[in-house]
Design a protein around this motif. Structure first.
Motif, PDB file in Angstrom:
ATOM      1  N   THR A  15      15.199 -25.987  -9.799  1.00 18.34           N
ATOM      2  CA  THR A  15      14.097 -26.171  -8.853  1.00 18.34           C
ATOM      3  C   THR A  15      13.812 -27.656  -8.663  1.00 18.34           C
ATOM      4  OG1 THR A  15      11.733 -25.847  -8.472  1.00 18.34           O
ATOM      5  CG2 THR A  15      12.487 -25.805 -10.761  1.00 18.34           C
ATOM      6  N   PRO A  16      13.755 -28.128  -7.441  1.00 17.65           N
ATOM      7  CA  PRO A  16      13.453 -29.540  -7.190  1.00 17.65           C
ATOM      8  C   PRO A  16      12.003 -29.901  -7.499  1.00 17.65           C
ATOM      9  CG  PRO A  16      13.559 -28.333  -5.124  1.00 17.65           C
ATOM     10  CD  PRO A  16      14.005 -27.387  -6.199  1.00 17.65           C
ATOM     11  N   SER A  70       3.905 -10.290 -19.511  1.00 11.57           N
ATOM     12  CA  SER A  70       3.484 -11.022 -18.329  1.00 11.57           C
ATOM     13  C   SER A  70       3.967 -10.313 -17.069  1.00 11.57           C
ATOM     14  CB  SER A  70       4.051 -12.445 -18.334  1.00 11.57           C
ATOM     15  OG  SER A  70       3.569 -13.164 -19.455  1.00 11.57           O
ATOM     16  N   SER A  71       3.169 -10.393 -16.019  1.00  5.24           N
ATOM     17  CA  SER A  71       3.557  -9.762 -14.762  1.00  5.24           C
ATOM     18  C   SER A  71       3.337 -10.727 -13.607  1.00  5.24           C
ATOM     19  CB  SER A  71       2.724  -8.484 -14.527  1.00  5.24           C
ATOM     20  OG  SER A  71       1.345  -8.802 -14.478  1.00  5.24           O
ATOM     21  N   SER A  72       4.136 -10.549 -12.572  1.00  3.18           N
ATOM     22  CA  SER A  72       4.030 -11.414 -11.419  1.00  3.18           C
ATOM     23  C   SER A  72       3.214 -10.680 -10.349  1.00  3.18           C
ATOM     24  CB  SER A  72       5.428 -11.744 -10.865  1.00  3.18           C
ATOM     25  OG  SER A  72       5.322 -12.538  -9.715  1.00  3.18           O
ATOM     26  N   GLY A 120       9.726 -17.261  -7.330  1.00  6.16           N
ATOM     27  CA  GLY A 120      10.385 -16.034  -6.907  1.00  6.16           C
ATOM     28  C   GLY A 120      10.691 -15.046  -8.012  1.00  6.16           C
ATOM     29  N   TYR A 121      10.243 -15.340  -9.236  1.00  8.14           N
ATOM     30  CA  TYR A 121      10.458 -14.394 -10.332  1.00  8.14           C
ATOM     31  C   TYR A 121       9.578 -13.166 -10.117  1.00  8.14           C
ATOM     32  CZ  TYR A 121      13.089 -17.731 -13.191  1.00  8.14           C
ATOM     33  OH  TYR A 121      14.041 -18.594 -13.665  1.00  8.14           O
ATOM     34  N   ASN A 122      10.143 -11.974 -10.367  1.00  6.91           N
ATOM     35  CA  ASN A 122       9.331 -10.762 -10.330  1.00  6.91           C
ATOM     36  C   ASN A 122       8.980 -10.376 -11.770  1.00  6.91           C
ATOM     37  OD1 ASN A 122      11.561  -9.339 -11.456  1.00  6.91           O
ATOM     38  ND2 ASN A 122      12.387  -8.963  -9.406  1.00  6.91           N
ATOM     39  N   THR A 123       8.268  -9.287 -11.943  1.00  6.87           N
ATOM     40  CA  THR A 123       7.808  -8.904 -13.280  1.00  6.87           C
ATOM     41  C   THR A 123       8.980  -8.704 -14.245  1.00  6.87           C
ATOM     42  OG1 THR A 123       5.817  -7.857 -12.391  1.00  6.87           O
ATOM     43  CG2 THR A 123       6.515  -7.179 -14.586  1.00  6.87           C
ATOM     44  N   PHE A 179       3.926 -20.694 -12.271  1.00  7.86           N
ATOM     45  CA  PHE A 179       4.986 -21.493 -11.647  1.00  7.86           C
ATOM     46  C   PHE A 179       6.222 -20.629 -11.405  1.00  7.86           C
ATOM     47  CE2 PHE A 179       8.897 -23.965 -12.289  1.00  7.86           C
ATOM     48  CZ  PHE A 179       8.804 -24.852 -11.229  1.00  7.86           C
ATOM     49  N   LEU A 180       6.612 -19.851 -12.414  1.00  8.97           N
ATOM     50  CA  LEU A 180       7.792 -18.987 -12.268  1.00  8.97           C
ATOM     51  C   LEU A 180       7.576 -17.945 -11.174  1.00  8.97           C
ATOM     52  CD1 LEU A 180       8.733 -18.459 -16.031  1.00  8.97           C
ATOM     53  CD2 LEU A 180       9.915 -19.890 -14.357  1.00  8.97           C
TER      54      LEU A 180
END
Length: 208
Positions: free
Chosen positions: A68-69, A206-208, A192-195, A187-188
């Motif tokens: 990630t930039p 943890s959940s998104s 674009g991270y899902n659960t 941040f994650l």
């Protein structure tokens, strides 16, 4: 002879030697071929002030961050060239694997040599601020880093990050940006991270 890219740090040789660029090597060969009795002299070493220092050595990893930039890579720099360090007595002291000498200390260059400097600086800041988190300490080191001359590094922040580490100033940074586990989770999620994938990183519920 060596490519000019690798003449900004030294190697340990089993005998007196010097590393020169390919172009200078060609000049040496031309001299040898054109002179009946060519002579070479290796003088006693002298310490000169390097007007270019500090700058980023050729072996140092460069940014941008491939994942990630949004994360600065590198975050900062620390001394890593020609560092006196402990050495395994069973390992050859030079680049010649048949070198049978044994030493307890050696002159080493590498990113692994800058790591102890950064770790020591972090411990120094931690001693002054025992309750600070790792993120706060990192923030202090980054925001007080010595700004490097952009004219000396073509890659700019992708080479030197926030700058060269300055432990003395890091003790009193003035402003500290802290971060908690929840901040990293958020941040994650924004990356674009899902659960399901998030739990692979956090190892918890943890959940998104």
């Amino acid at each position: 002879m060596a490519d000019s890219l690798f003449t900004d740090f030294a190697f340990s040789f089993p005998l007196s030697a010097t590393v020169i660029t390919t172009e200078d090597g060609q000049r040496v060969l031309d001299y040898i071929r054109s002179t009946e009795n060519p002579v070479a002299t290796i003088l006693v070493g002298e310490t000169d002030k390097d007007v270019m220092a500090p700058y980023i050595v050729s072996f140092s990893s460069r940014g941008p961050n491939p994942i990630t930039p949004d994360i600065l890579k590198p975050d900062l720099t620390a001394p890593g060239v020609d560092i006196l360090a402990a050495w395994s007595p069973v390992a050859p002291p030079s680049i010649d694997f048949e070198d049978t000498r044994s030493v307890e200390y050696n002159i080493i260059s590498g990113t692994s040599m800058s790591c102890p400097h950064a770790s020591g600086a972090a411990a120094y800041v931690k001693a002054a601020h025992p309750k600070w988190s790792a993120a706060a300490i990192k923030s202090a080191l980054m925001t007080t880093a010595h700004v490097l001359d952009p004219k000396k590094n073509d890659e700019l922040e992708f080479a030197y990050g926030s700058g060269h580490i300055n432990p003395l100033k890091a003790v009193k940074p003035g402003l500290v940006f802290d971060a908690s586990e929840a901040d990293y989770v958020h941040f994650l999620c924004k990356q674009g991270y899902n659960t399901t994938t998030l739990k692979l990183i956090t190892g918890d519920n943890s959940s998104s």
